[in-house]
Design an enzyme around this catalytic site. Structure first.
Site, short mmCIF file in Angstrom:
data_model
loop_
_atom_site.label_atom_id
_atom_site.label_comp_id
_atom_site.label_asym_id
_atom_site.label_seq_id
_atom_site.Cartn_x
_atom_site.Cartn_y
_atom_site.Cartn_z
CB SER A 77 -1.01 -0.11 1.17
OG SER A 77 -1.79 1.22 0.99
CG ASP A 78 2.99 4.87 -1.70
OD1 ASP A 78 4.03 4.75 -0.73
OD2 ASP A 78 2.90 5.86 -2.22
CD GLN A 79 -2.91 7.85 2.98
OE1 GLN A 79 -2.51 8.30 3.78
NE2 GLN A 79 -4.54 7.57 2.90
#
Length: 199
Positions: free
Chosen positions: A73-75
């Site tokens: 995941s990355d944001q």
């Protein structure tokens, strides 16, 4: 109803926030830190960035495994077409929140699920919008001092006191704002024949 076993789950992140979220869905999982350069590529927009990094993190962990499902995941935050990352300093956090005061900010979370055995990869991007109320300089400084959100994209922790900064939240899954969209993750797991209710 008989329970079913499912593959070992790996979270390609050492983020305590993502670990806490994943534990709501899957009580037992392993965490491994992916070795991934998070520098944006030239000409890459925010959606392309989080999608690429989420997949890269999951694949970096999966390549060292013979089996299992790996979650990456990355944001980032997007404001006025600018990509806003983690502040890493009090000064940057003050600047981010000052800029966001009274404005709407979109958070994009890239989510990837990679089957280490088959190599099958699923990747999605989940948007979530945050409308900040008008914030005074004193409020911004007090908030940062209380929660020290220096490792959070956008300089706040929505699961904590950061909720006091907002007028309105809108999106399909509030968990995505913390960094792991559980509703979409559950769907990706179901696509891999993993039903957390039948464990």
């Amino acid at each position: 109803m008989a329970t079913r076993s499912y593959p070992t789950i790996y979270l390609a992140s050492t983020s305590v926030y993502r670990q806490q979220l994943l534990a709501k869905l899957i009580p037992e999982f392993n965490t491994l830190k992916p070795d991934v350069d998070e520098t944006p590529l030239i000409g890459e927009n925010a959606e392309q960035l989080v999608k690429r990094l989420a997949l890269a993190k999951a694949q970096a962990v999966a390549q060292g495994l013979s089996e299992g499902l790996v979650i990456g995941s990355d944001q980032v935050a997007v404001f006025n077409c600018d990509i806003i990352g983690k502040p890493h300093s009090v000064g940057n956090a003050v600047a981010q929140l000052t800029r966001f005061s009274g404005q709407s900010v979109t958070f994009l979370t890239g989510l990837a699920l990679v089957n280490a055995q088959s190599g099958n990869a699923q990747v999605i991007v989940e948007p979530f919008n945050v409308c900040f109320r008008d914030l005074s300089d004193a409020e911004i400084k007090a908030y940062i001092e209380k929660e020290q959100p220096l490792d959070c994209a956008g300089s706040f922790k929505s699961e904590g006191l950061g909720i006091s900064l907002f007028n309105r939240l809108s999106g399909d899954d509030p968990n995505s704002l913390v960094g792991l969209p559980l509703i979409k993750l559950n769907q990706l797991l179901l696509n891999e024949d993993v039903n957390v209710l039948l464990k």
